[in-house]
Design a protein around this motif. Structure first.
Motif, PDB file in Angstrom:
ATOM      1  N   GLY A   1       1.492  22.929 -35.375  1.00 56.54           N
ATOM      2  CA  GLY A   1       0.375  23.471 -36.132  1.00 56.54           C
ATOM      3  C   GLY A   1      -0.790  23.688 -35.177  1.00 56.54           C
ATOM      4  O   GLY A   1      -1.079  22.836 -34.339  1.00 56.54           O
ATOM      5  N   LEU A   2      -1.420  24.861 -35.274  1.00 57.29           N
ATOM      6  CA  LEU A   2      -2.572  25.148 -34.406  1.00 57.29           C
ATOM      7  C   LEU A   2      -3.769  25.364 -35.322  1.00 57.29           C
ATOM      8  O   LEU A   2      -3.800  26.332 -36.090  1.00 57.29           O
ATOM      9  N   ILE A   3      -4.697  24.418 -35.278  1.00 57.58           N
ATOM     10  CA  ILE A   3      -5.856  24.488 -36.170  1.00 57.58           C
ATOM     11  C   ILE A   3      -7.133  24.569 -35.344  1.00 57.58           C
ATOM     12  O   ILE A   3      -7.112  24.368 -34.126  1.00 57.58           O
ATOM     13  N   GLY A   4      -8.239  24.833 -36.040  1.00 57.94           N
ATOM     14  CA  GLY A   4      -9.528  24.885 -35.363  1.00 57.94           C
ATOM     15  C   GLY A   4     -10.447  25.844 -36.090  1.00 57.94           C
ATOM     16  O   GLY A   4      -9.987  26.696 -36.852  1.00 57.94           O
ATOM     17  N   PRO A   5     -11.735  25.730 -35.852  1.00 59.25           N
ATOM     18  CA  PRO A   5     -12.704  26.563 -36.557  1.00 59.25           C
ATOM     19  C   PRO A   5     -12.550  28.060 -36.249  1.00 59.25           C
ATOM     20  O   PRO A   5     -11.861  28.428 -35.294  1.00 59.25           O
ATOM     21  N   ASN A   6     -13.193  28.885 -37.026  1.00 56.54           N
ATOM     22  CA  ASN A   6     -13.207  30.333 -36.768  1.00 56.54           C
ATOM     23  C   ASN A   6     -13.706  30.567 -35.349  1.00 56.54           C
ATOM     24  O   ASN A   6     -14.670  29.942 -34.911  1.00 56.54           O
ATOM     25  N   GLY A   7     -13.012  31.479 -34.647  1.00 52.10           N
ATOM     26  CA  GLY A   7     -13.436  31.809 -33.283  1.00 52.10           C
ATOM     27  C   GLY A   7     -12.964  30.822 -32.236  1.00 52.10           C
ATOM     28  O   GLY A   7     -13.327  30.928 -31.061  1.00 52.10           O
TER      29      GLY A   7
ATOM     30  N   CYS B   1      -5.466  20.839 -32.093  1.00 51.10           N
ATOM     31  CA  CYS B   1      -6.753  21.364 -32.567  1.00 51.10           C
ATOM     32  C   CYS B   1      -7.471  22.020 -31.395  1.00 51.10           C
ATOM     33  O   CYS B   1      -7.701  21.401 -30.356  1.00 51.10           O
ATOM     34  N   LEU B   2      -7.794  23.293 -31.611  1.00 57.21           N
ATOM     35  CA  LEU B   2      -8.479  24.079 -30.583  1.00 57.21           C
ATOM     36  C   LEU B   2      -9.947  24.216 -30.984  1.00 57.21           C
ATOM     37  O   LEU B   2     -10.247  24.514 -32.150  1.00 57.21           O
ATOM     38  N   VAL B   3     -10.845  23.983 -30.058  1.00 59.72           N
ATOM     39  CA  VAL B   3     -12.273  24.214 -30.325  1.00 59.72           C
ATOM     40  C   VAL B   3     -12.856  24.931 -29.112  1.00 59.72           C
ATOM     41  O   VAL B   3     -12.649  24.490 -27.968  1.00 59.72           O
ATOM     42  N   GLN B   4     -13.544  26.026 -29.363  1.00 64.43           N
ATOM     43  CA  GLN B   4     -14.122  26.832 -28.288  1.00 64.43           C
ATOM     44  C   GLN B   4     -13.100  27.108 -27.179  1.00 64.43           C
ATOM     45  O   GLN B   4     -13.389  26.983 -25.997  1.00 64.43           O
ATOM     46  N   GLY B   5     -11.892  27.427 -27.599  1.00 67.33           N
ATOM     47  CA  GLY B   5     -10.859  27.834 -26.659  1.00 67.33           C
ATOM     48  C   GLY B   5     -10.083  26.713 -26.001  1.00 67.33           C
ATOM     49  O   GLY B   5      -9.066  26.972 -25.367  1.00 67.33           O
ATOM     50  N   ALA B   6     -10.557  25.480 -26.151  1.00 68.21           N
ATOM     51  CA  ALA B   6      -9.913  24.379 -25.434  1.00 68.21           C
ATOM     52  C   ALA B   6      -9.234  23.417 -26.413  1.00 68.21           C
ATOM     53  O   ALA B   6      -9.620  23.322 -27.579  1.00 68.21           O
ATOM     54  N   VAL B   7      -8.226  22.698 -25.911  1.00 67.59           N
ATOM     55  CA  VAL B   7      -7.529  21.719 -26.760  1.00 67.59           C
ATOM     56  C   VAL B   7      -8.420  20.493 -26.914  1.00 67.59           C
ATOM     57  O   VAL B   7      -8.734  19.804 -25.947  1.00 67.59           O
TER      58      VAL B   7
ATOM     59  N   PRO C   1     -11.574  11.264 -35.105  1.00 69.57           N
ATOM     60  CA  PRO C   1     -12.992  11.501 -35.429  1.00 69.57           C
ATOM     61  C   PRO C   1     -13.542  12.803 -34.852  1.00 69.57           C
ATOM     62  O   PRO C   1     -14.356  13.473 -35.501  1.00 69.57           O
ATOM     63  N   GLU C   2     -13.070  13.182 -33.660  1.00 65.68           N
ATOM     64  CA  GLU C   2     -13.576  14.435 -33.054  1.00 65.68           C
ATOM     65  C   GLU C   2     -13.105  15.658 -33.846  1.00 65.68           C
ATOM     66  O   GLU C   2     -13.848  16.618 -34.021  1.00 65.68           O
ATOM     67  N   VAL C   3     -11.845  15.597 -34.327  1.00 71.09           N
ATOM     68  CA  VAL C   3     -11.318  16.714 -35.122  1.00 71.09           C
ATOM     69  C   VAL C   3     -12.041  16.777 -36.462  1.00 71.09           C
ATOM     70  O   VAL C   3     -12.375  17.861 -36.953  1.00 71.09           O
ATOM     71  N   ILE C   4     -12.310  15.608 -37.023  1.00 69.87           N
ATOM     72  CA  ILE C   4     -13.035  15.580 -38.305  1.00 69.87           C
ATOM     73  C   ILE C   4     -14.426  16.189 -38.111  1.00 69.87           C
ATOM     74  O   ILE C   4     -14.871  17.029 -38.903  1.00 69.87           O
ATOM     75  N   ALA C   5     -15.081  15.810 -37.021  1.00 68.73           N
ATOM     76  CA  ALA C   5     -16.442  16.318 -36.781  1.00 68.73           C
ATOM     77  C   ALA C   5     -16.431  17.826 -36.512  1.00 68.73           C
ATOM     78  O   ALA C   5     -17.298  18.565 -36.995  1.00 68.73           O
ATOM     79  N   ALA C   6     -15.437  18.298 -35.758  1.00 68.47           N
ATOM     80  CA  ALA C   6     -15.445  19.712 -35.342  1.00 68.47           C
ATOM     81  C   ALA C   6     -14.855  20.638 -36.388  1.00 68.47           C
ATOM     82  O   ALA C   6     -15.182  21.825 -36.422  1.00 68.47           O
ATOM     83  N   TYR C   7     -13.959  20.109 -37.244  1.00 70.05           N
ATOM     84  CA  TYR C   7     -13.220  21.036 -38.109  1.00 70.05           C
ATOM     85  C   TYR C   7     -12.902  20.476 -39.490  1.00 70.05           C
ATOM     86  O   TYR C   7     -13.325  21.030 -40.499  1.00 70.05           O
ATOM     87  N   LEU C   8     -12.185  19.360 -39.531  1.00 69.60           N
ATOM     88  CA  LEU C   8     -11.668  18.900 -40.827  1.00 69.60           C
ATOM     89  C   LEU C   8     -12.771  18.472 -41.778  1.00 69.60           C
ATOM     90  O   LEU C   8     -12.631  18.583 -42.996  1.00 69.60           O
ATOM     91  N   GLY C   9     -13.880  17.994 -41.230  1.00 70.79           N
ATOM     92  CA  GLY C   9     -14.962  17.509 -42.084  1.00 70.79           C
ATOM     93  C   GLY C   9     -15.799  18.624 -42.716  1.00 70.79           C
ATOM     94  O   GLY C   9     -16.613  18.367 -43.610  1.00 70.79           O
ATOM     95  N   ASN C  10     -15.570  19.883 -42.282  1.00 68.48           N
ATOM     96  CA  ASN C  10     -16.434  20.969 -42.770  1.00 68.48           C
ATOM     97  C   ASN C  10     -16.070  21.414 -44.184  1.00 68.48           C
ATOM     98  O   ASN C  10     -14.940  21.354 -44.570  1.00 68.48           O
TER      99      ASN C  10
END
Ligand SMILES: Nc1ncnc2c1ncn2[C@@H]1O[C@H](COP(=O)(O)OP(=O)(O)OP(=O)(O)O)[C@@H](O)[C@H]1O
Ligand SMILES: [Mg+2]
Length: 270
Positions: free
Chosen positions: A50-56, A242-248, A261-270
């Motif tokens: 699974g490849l997840i992460g915010p828009n962009g 989980c990808l954020v700003q292009g990086a894993v 916690p980092e994934v929750i803060a960057a993506y799952l918590g939104n």
């Protein structure tokens, strides 16, 4: 049985452990924007990632690179041990990499069946399979085996009742399933799915889940699944990146990613 259990249930000797895909420091830049930033990823055969992460975050751009639509600015893509970084999309599709797009790419003027036939046409080595189907009865016999495969996949994807209807008349959910059918009809080795549940109703989503589960259980199919439906991706994937700003940002089991916690803060918590 979930996919992780299905993978464990493989018979001994089944080559599930080799890396089908290896990404080494893959970077894609658009001018000053780094869309994919030094992504390194090994994907063993039979794994559903699974490849997840915010828009962009770079998810689609990464799939574009793996499927040959966009050559990385830096880094290497290795398929079954061979460097395919500079290969074209058509070469890669003929060597087992198939994908769907965030926006469906069906041919509106063709019927559902004809649409599903198109990805098989190369197998007739330019003899014009689609032309045969559309007009020339004496050559139709040659195409029967392929047509049988088309009908199997059309049925699997719940499209039998509209198989002779032109794609342009289908509602969005069925168009998405049509695109999925086109991606699996040639029995890919690596399937890249870009938000496959978008536009699907609940029953269609469940159908897609069942079809994917069946494919992974029965075949040595490796999947990269980009998806914003977190429950869908967590329920299907053996592993989530989980990808954020292009990086894993994180790479782990669905359970690990859900509580990271980092994934929750960057993506799952939104
Ligand atoms: N052709 C392009 N030209 C310039 N910038 C682009 C291009 N394609 C993508 N980008 C940029 O690259 C970054 C990654 O975009 P990408 O579409 O890969 O993200 P994504 O994770 O798929 O997002 P989403 O969840 O919205 O689909 C974004 O900043 C986007 O604006
Ligand atoms: Mg995208």
């Amino acid at each position: 049985m979930n996919l992780a259990q299905a993978a464990q249930a493989r018979p001994p000797g089944d080559p599930g452990g080799e890396n089908v895909l290896r990404l080494a420091d893959v970077t894609v830049r658009f001018g000053g924007i780094t869309a994919v930033d030094a992504v390194t990823l090994d994907v063993p055969g039979g794994q559903v990632v699974g490849l997840i992460g915010p828009n962009g975050a770079g998810k689609t751009t990464l799939l574009d690179s793996v499927s040959g639509l966009r050559t990385p600015t830096e880094g290497r893509i290795v398929l079954d041990g061979a460097d395919v970084t500079a290969r074209t999309a058509s070469w890669l599709s003929r060597h087992g990499i198939r994908r769907t797009f965030q926006r469906h790419q069906a041919f509106g003027w063709l019927t559902v069946r004809q649409n599903v036939l198109v990805p098989l046409e190369w197998r007739t080595r330019g003899r014009g399979l689609l032309g045969d189907l559309l007009g020339l009865p004496h050559r139709r016999r040659e195409t029967e085996a392929l047509l049988q495969r088309v009908d199997e996949v059309v049925e699997l994807c719940g499209l039998s009742d509209v198989r002779d209807v032109s794609a342009a008349t289908l509602p969005i959910g069925r168009l998405r399933l049509l695109e999925f059918a086109r991606a699996i009809v040639d029995s890919p080795r690596l399937l890249l799915l870009d938000e496959p549940t978008s536009g699907l109703g609940q029953r269609e989503t469940e159908l897609l889940r069942e079809v994917l589960l069946g494919l992974v259980r029965r075949h040595e199919l490796t999947v990269i699944l980009v998806e914003h439906d977190v429950d869908f991706v967590m329920g299907l994937a053996d592993r989530v990146v989980c990808l954020v700003q292009g990086a894993v940002l994180a790479d782990g089991t669905p359970a690990e990613i859900r509580r990271n916690p980092e994934v929750i803060a960057a993506y799952l918590g939104n």
